[in-house]
Design an enzyme around this catalytic site. Structure first.
Site, PDB file in Angstrom:
ATOM      1  CD  GLN A 101       9.820  10.564  -6.300  1.00 33.44           C
ATOM      2  OE1 GLN A 101       9.363  11.593  -6.460  1.00 33.44           O
ATOM      3  NE2 GLN A 101      10.269  10.473  -4.828  1.00 33.44           N
ATOM      4  CE  LYS A 115       8.740  14.610  -4.221  1.00 31.51           C
ATOM      5  NZ  LYS A 115       9.771  13.432  -5.144  1.00 31.51           N
ATOM      6  CG  ASP A 130      14.629  15.744  -7.329  1.00 32.56           C
ATOM      7  OD1 ASP A 130      14.840  16.923  -5.739  1.00 32.56           O
ATOM      8  OD2 ASP A 130      14.521  15.086  -7.924  1.00 32.56           O
TER       9      ASP A 130
HETATM   10  N1  LIG Z   1      13.406  12.314  -7.078  1.00 28.44           N
HETATM   11  C1  LIG Z   1      13.822  12.599  -5.663  1.00 28.44           C
HETATM   12  N2  LIG Z   1      13.250  11.297  -5.694  1.00 28.44           N
HETATM   13  C2  LIG Z   1      13.459  10.783  -4.310  1.00 28.44           C
HETATM   14  C3  LIG Z   1      13.865  12.181  -3.095  1.00 28.44           C
HETATM   15  C4  LIG Z   1      13.885  13.597  -4.244  1.00 28.44           C
HETATM   16  O1  LIG Z   1      14.155  14.015  -3.080  1.00 28.44           O
HETATM   17  N3  LIG Z   1      13.300  13.216  -5.235  1.00 28.44           N
HETATM   18  N4  LIG Z   1      13.757  11.969  -2.207  1.00 28.44           N
HETATM   19  C5  LIG Z   1      13.089  10.406  -1.706  1.00 28.44           C
HETATM   20  C6  LIG Z   1      11.319  10.378  -1.042  1.00 28.44           C
HETATM   21  N5  LIG Z   1      10.665  11.991  -1.167  1.00 28.44           N
HETATM   22  C7  LIG Z   1      10.455  12.699  -1.960  1.00 28.44           C
HETATM   23  O2  LIG Z   1      10.500  12.680  -3.024  1.00 28.44           O
HETATM   24  C8  LIG Z   1      10.009  11.759  -0.104  1.00 28.44           C
HETATM   25  C9  LIG Z   1      10.426  10.939   1.328  1.00 28.44           C
HETATM   26  C10 LIG Z   1       9.609  11.025   2.408  1.00 28.44           C
HETATM   27  C11 LIG Z   1       8.993  11.783   2.413  1.00 28.44           C
HETATM   28  C12 LIG Z   1       8.763  12.255   3.730  1.00 28.44           C
HETATM   29  O3  LIG Z   1       7.744  13.222   4.427  1.00 28.44           O
HETATM   30  N6  LIG Z   1       8.156  11.564   4.545  1.00 28.44           N
HETATM   31  C13 LIG Z   1       7.569  11.283   6.094  1.00 28.44           C
HETATM   32  C14 LIG Z   1       7.044   9.948   6.444  1.00 28.44           C
HETATM   33  C15 LIG Z   1       6.487   9.163   5.542  1.00 28.44           C
HETATM   34  C16 LIG Z   1       5.921   7.927   5.472  1.00 28.44           C
HETATM   35  O4  LIG Z   1       4.643   7.928   6.380  1.00 28.44           O
HETATM   36  O5  LIG Z   1       5.783   7.078   4.636  1.00 28.44           O
HETATM   37  C17 LIG Z   1       8.068  11.987   7.160  1.00 28.44           C
HETATM   38  O6  LIG Z   1       9.123  11.470   7.043  1.00 28.44           O
HETATM   39  O7  LIG Z   1       7.603  12.375   7.962  1.00 28.44           O
HETATM   40  C18 LIG Z   1       8.161  13.509   1.533  1.00 28.44           C
HETATM   41  C19 LIG Z   1       9.341  13.310   0.290  1.00 28.44           C
HETATM   42  C20 LIG Z   1      13.082   9.129  -2.045  1.00 28.44           C
HETATM   43  N7  LIG Z   1      12.980   9.675  -3.744  1.00 28.44           N
END
Ligand SMILES: Nc1nc2c(c(=O)[nH]1)N[C@@H](CN(C=O)c1ccc(C(=O)N[C@@H](CCC(=O)O)C(=O)O)cc1)CN2
Length: 295
Positions: free
Chosen positions: A94, A50, A117
């Site tokens: 987060q 981020k 968010d």
């Molecule tokens: N305050 C928040 N916390 C969390 C959120 C949120 O939207 N707001 N979502 C998730 C975590 N997250 C961002 O925070 C997030 C999750 C996954 C990805 C992502 O790009 N995933 C990749 C794989 C990554 C890997 O290899 O582990 C994919 O799916 O291709 C980005 C952001 C929980 N917490």
């Protein structure tokens, strides 16, 4: 025929480019403050990304870390300081928080106009009433990917969202409803779940159950927008190895669907891209700037 794979990584890169182009036309730099409490390894990676992507889009990134034993009061007073800081446009706490902390109460402290968010009660209320406001990032990303698959006009499509979480299921259902879709929210108590899913033009599994949705749950030609990101053992890669899978069983669903998002590389990357977009929208609303075209 095999489904067309919707490349969320590429679409997310397009959204981030549009954000960067928009930022370059603004009279000032939007600022996103990210708060990380504790040392959850996955959260560390997400927060690092981020920060990096906020800066790459030409915005100011502030990163606050609190120790895992921070008190509820410490978390909330940091949020209140960020609320009061006129230079901060967006605040992201987060998730998950370390055990013992009340995430809902902490989120409620965020000024709704800085709630990038889209998780406060005010943001949820604005969404459910169809009023302007900041929308949750992953659900927004899911709608964008559905439009990439089926075109901008989703009206009349039957959407089945599996899952009723506050972070994804409920807001996704409301966002698809706002696109004039006919929406069903299915969940653990839904009777005949497979049959309900077979009615969907757009199927959105968001339950966190690895590969639960099988090919015979999918209507031929449907779009499967898989929100699940589950880490599971991968003995085929070696002892102790793991891999990411979605809530849909990719191979069998891809044989039937018209379009499908992979995991990884589908909805996940859209989350951060949509967060950056929300930060620009929050900055424009707070500072009285016109929203640049293309956002
Ligand atoms: N305050 C928040 N916390 C969390 C959120 C949120 O939207 N707001 N979502 C998730 C975590 N997250 C961002 O925070 C997030 C999750 C996954 C990805 C992502 O790009 N995933 C990749 C794989 C990554 C890997 O290899 O582990 C994919 O799916 O291709 C980005 C952001 C929980 N917490």
């Amino acid at each position: 025929m095999a489904a067309v794979k919707i490349d969320g990584t590429a679409v997310a890169a397009d959204v981030r480019s549009a954000v960067a182009a928009a930022v370059s036309t603004l009279p000032g730099q939007p600022c996103l403050a990210v708060v990380l409490v504790g040392e959850d390894p996955a959260s560390e990676v997400y927060v690092r990304n981020k920060v990096k992507m906020t800066q790459a889009a030409g915005m100011v990134s502030i990163h606050h870390r609190l120790p895992a034993d921070a008190t509820q009061g410490e978390v909330e007073s940091l949020i209140e300081r960020l609320n009061a800081d006129p230079d901060v446009d967006g605040i992201l706490l987060q998730l998950p928080l370390p055990k013992g902390l009340d995430a809902d109460a902490a989120i409620e402290k965020i000024d709704p106009d800085k709630d990038v968010d889209g998780l406060t009660e005010v943001s949820a209320g604005r969404l459910s009433l169809g009023k302007p406001g900041l929308r949750p990032c992953t659900p927004v990303g899911s709608v964008i990917l559905a439009k990439r698959a089926l075109g901008e006009d989703l009206s009349g499509k039957h959407v089945v969202v599996i899952g009723r979480s506050i972070l994804v299921g409920k807001p996704a259902a409301l966002l698809f409803l706002a696109e004039n879709c006919t929406v069903t929210i299915a969940h653990s108590r839904t009777a005949n779940l497979a049959e309900v899913c077979r009615g969907a033009d757009i199927l959105v599994p968001a339950v966190g159950r690895p590969e639960m949705v099988r090919g015979d749950w999918v209507k031929p030609g449907a779009a499967v927008i898989d929100v699940g990101i589950n880490r599971v053992p991968a003995p085929e890669k070696g002892e102790g190895k793991t891999k990411l899978v979605g809530d849909a069983h990719y191979e069998s669903c891809a044989e039937v669907a018209g379009f499908i998002t992979p995991v990884p590389g589908g909805v996940g990357p859209m989350t951060i891209a949509c967060l950056l977009r929300n930060t620009v929208l929050a900055a424009c609303a707070r500072r009285g700037w016109a929203v640049p075209a293309g956002l």
